[in-house]
Design a protein around this motif. Structure first.
Motif, PDB file in Angstrom:
ATOM      1  N   ALA A   1      -7.945   1.913 -12.236  1.00 17.25           N
ATOM      2  CA  ALA A   1      -7.366   0.640 -11.205  1.00 17.25           C
ATOM      3  C   ALA A   1      -6.287   1.188 -10.523  1.00 17.25           C
ATOM      4  CB  ALA A   1      -7.454  -0.619 -12.158  1.00 17.25           C
ATOM      5  N   ARG A   2      -5.532   1.719 -11.168  1.00 21.62           N
ATOM      6  CA  ARG A   2      -4.256   2.131 -10.584  1.00 21.62           C
ATOM      7  C   ARG A   2      -4.316   3.321  -9.630  1.00 21.62           C
ATOM      8  NH1 ARG A   2      -0.153   3.555 -15.698  1.00 21.62           N
ATOM      9  NH2 ARG A   2       1.210   4.202 -13.614  1.00 21.62           N
ATOM     10  N   LYS A   3      -5.277   4.291  -9.746  1.00 23.40           N
ATOM     11  CA  LYS A   3      -5.688   5.270  -8.674  1.00 23.40           C
ATOM     12  C   LYS A   3      -6.336   4.456  -7.543  1.00 23.40           C
ATOM     13  CE  LYS A   3      -6.456   8.941 -12.137  1.00 23.40           C
ATOM     14  NZ  LYS A   3      -7.197   9.942 -13.054  1.00 23.40           N
ATOM     15  N   LEU A   4      -7.079   3.436  -7.678  1.00 19.30           N
ATOM     16  CA  LEU A   4      -7.825   2.870  -6.787  1.00 19.30           C
ATOM     17  C   LEU A   4      -6.859   2.311  -5.888  1.00 19.30           C
ATOM     18  CD1 LEU A   4     -11.285   1.690  -8.379  1.00 19.30           C
ATOM     19  CD2 LEU A   4     -10.804   3.503  -6.381  1.00 19.30           C
ATOM     20  N   MET A   5      -5.868   1.654  -6.544  1.00 19.76           N
ATOM     21  CA  MET A   5      -4.886   0.804  -5.753  1.00 19.76           C
ATOM     22  C   MET A   5      -4.106   1.775  -4.557  1.00 19.76           C
ATOM     23  SD  MET A   5      -1.474   0.458  -6.384  1.00 19.76           S
ATOM     24  CE  MET A   5      -1.038   0.708  -8.018  1.00 19.76           C
ATOM     25  N   VAL A   6      -3.663   2.794  -5.164  1.00 21.96           N
ATOM     26  CA  VAL A   6      -2.769   3.762  -4.393  1.00 21.96           C
ATOM     27  C   VAL A   6      -3.858   4.329  -3.207  1.00 21.96           C
ATOM     28  CG1 VAL A   6      -1.645   5.914  -4.297  1.00 21.96           C
ATOM     29  CG2 VAL A   6      -1.372   4.264  -6.192  1.00 21.96           C
ATOM     30  N   GLN A   7      -4.920   4.853  -3.834  1.00 26.11           N
ATOM     31  CA  GLN A   7      -5.877   5.103  -2.630  1.00 26.11           C
ATOM     32  C   GLN A   7      -6.160   4.174  -1.584  1.00 26.11           C
ATOM     33  OE1 GLN A   7      -9.159   6.256  -4.883  1.00 26.11           O
ATOM     34  NE2 GLN A   7      -8.228   8.252  -5.980  1.00 26.11           N
ATOM     35  N   LEU A   8      -6.614   3.193  -2.153  1.00 26.36           N
ATOM     36  CA  LEU A   8      -6.819   2.001  -1.154  1.00 26.36           C
ATOM     37  C   LEU A   8      -5.896   1.840   0.101  1.00 26.36           C
ATOM     38  CD1 LEU A   8      -8.682  -0.156   0.234  1.00 26.36           C
ATOM     39  CD2 LEU A   8      -7.878  -1.841  -1.298  1.00 26.36           C
ATOM     40  N   VAL A   9      -4.333   1.687  -0.602  1.00 25.41           N
ATOM     41  CA  VAL A   9      -3.328   1.708   0.121  1.00 25.41           C
ATOM     42  C   VAL A   9      -3.139   2.768   1.484  1.00 25.41           C
ATOM     43  CG1 VAL A   9      -0.729   1.292   0.403  1.00 25.41           C
ATOM     44  CG2 VAL A   9      -2.074   0.285  -1.334  1.00 25.41           C
ATOM     45  N   GLU A  10      -3.558   4.047   0.696  1.00 22.04           N
ATOM     46  CA  GLU A  10      -3.353   5.223   1.688  1.00 22.04           C
ATOM     47  C   GLU A  10      -4.520   4.967   2.599  1.00 22.04           C
ATOM     48  OE1 GLU A  10      -3.302   8.113  -1.379  1.00 22.04           O
ATOM     49  OE2 GLU A  10      -1.188   8.579  -1.236  1.00 22.04           O
ATOM     50  N   VAL A  11      -5.744   4.635   2.321  1.00 20.45           N
ATOM     51  CA  VAL A  11      -6.849   4.695   3.206  1.00 20.45           C
ATOM     52  C   VAL A  11      -6.582   3.427   4.570  1.00 20.45           C
ATOM     53  CG1 VAL A  11      -9.209   3.554   3.506  1.00 20.45           C
ATOM     54  CG2 VAL A  11      -8.632   5.174   1.817  1.00 20.45           C
ATOM     55  N   PHE A  12      -5.793   2.410   4.082  1.00 21.10           N
ATOM     56  CA  PHE A  12      -5.362   1.386   5.384  1.00 21.10           C
ATOM     57  C   PHE A  12      -4.263   2.039   6.301  1.00 21.10           C
ATOM     58  CE2 PHE A  12      -6.101  -2.140   2.284  1.00 21.10           C
ATOM     59  CZ  PHE A  12      -7.058  -2.642   2.926  1.00 21.10           C
TER      60      PHE A  12
END
Length: 329
Positions: free
Chosen positions: A213-224
């Protein structure tokens, strides 16, 4: 927190009020314990119940080892009834069943206790039904209602309870507790921003799901920031499939809130308050260049709205789709 001494360290005022009542033999017929998660509501409820049933008390402190204390800890005491939400709410059928139980004499004494966890989730019909207990209290009946959202408790219930306000725990003290238990400092900082519950924080720290979940959170912010056109696909292919349960979905939004707050702190020069990122992190500098302060404030507003929609049982996939569009604008 297993003893009144433990409670007194983190909730000195609340423990003093209840202990004084117990010493005088004036335990209230109804308590409303209100405070954030992890502030000790259930621990206090168990101690009150133990104080009424313990076979070998030392003053107000229950022994914790007698048959009654052990069964209260395991929720198997026949005269201590726990009511918790079924799904998203406590329903009138649950209260009817409780009322039926209370028509019988106590199994081991005439004393009965009922503990309502998440009292703010009582449906209106269930709340009105519970008022009968509160309006016509038996001398041998004690109600203990627990809530994180006191504003959702109807006034007629509040007015019939002794309201005990529990203070938020000191985040730095809690963070140090986690570090002392072997949690890495960076993780302890993040966990102490998400929960005040020690056992919960330790469990999350060891959970592979939480690491993902922590990794996905950072990845999603970077995707935005890097590939905004792919954000919608990322939500469906990765986010929704990982955050399936309601609590997980709420936790995902909490993680996103912390990440976007970090970017805002970077903007205003408060890098000592970073939770997700660390000072000097190149990713943070890049995100700070992409998101303006005005946009970040707007995103935080939409994240709080999304959390509210989840609590109102809006479809979680729809909530994330709407949030994604709002962030992309």
């Amino acid at each position: 927190m297993k003893t009144w001494s433990d409670i007194a360290k983190v909730q000195p005022l609340a423990s003093k009020v209840i202990i004084n009542s117990m010493k005088k033999g004036r335990v209230s017929h109804a308590y409303l314990l209100q405070g954030e998660r992890g502030t000790g509501k259930e621990a206090i409820a168990r101690l009150i119940a133990k104080g009424l049933f313990c076979e070998d008390k030392q003053g107000v402190e229950p022994c914790h080892t007698c048959n009654a204390c052990k069964r209260i800890d395991s929720r198997n005491h026949p005269d201590v009834h726990w009511i918790e939400p079924e799904g998203q709410s406590i329903k009138i059928e649950q209260i009817k069943n409780l009322q039926k139980e209370f028509t019988y004499s106590g199994v081991e004494s005439n004393q009965k206790v009922y503990i309502i966890v998440g009292a703010d989730t009582l449906t209106l019909n269930a709340a009105n039904r519970i008022l009968k207990f509160l309006e016509e209290p038996s001398k041998k009946t004690t109600a203990i209602m627990l809530t994180e959202n006191s504003q959702a408790i109807i006034p007629t219930i509040r007015s019939r309870c002794q309201v005990i306000d529990l203070q938020p725990l000191n985040p730095s003290h809690f963070q140090q507790q986690l570090i002392d238990a072997g949690v890495q400092e960076k993780s302890a900082k993040l966990l102490s921003s998400l929960t005040n519950n020690f056992d919960e924080a330790i469990a999350w720290n060891e959970d592979e799901w939480f690491a993902t979940a922590r990794k996905l959170m950072v990845q999603l912010v970077e995707v935005f920031a890097d590939q905004p056109d792919d954000a919608y696909l990322f939500i469906h292919n990765h986010w929704v499939t990982n955050f399936k349960e309601r609590k997980e979905q709420e936790q995902g939004l909490d993680l996103l809130l912390l990440a976007f707050k970090d970017i805002l702190y970077f903007h205003i020069g408060n890098e000592d308050r970073l939770i997700v990122f660390t000072p000097g992190d190149e990713r943070l500098e890049k995100l700070g260049m992409y998101f303006s302060q005005e946009k970040l404030v707007d995103i935080l507003h939409h994240l709080l709205q999304a959390k509210q929609k989840l609590k109102q049982n809006v479809n979680p996939t729809l909530v994330m789709e709407q949030l994604t569009l709002q962030i992309q604008r």
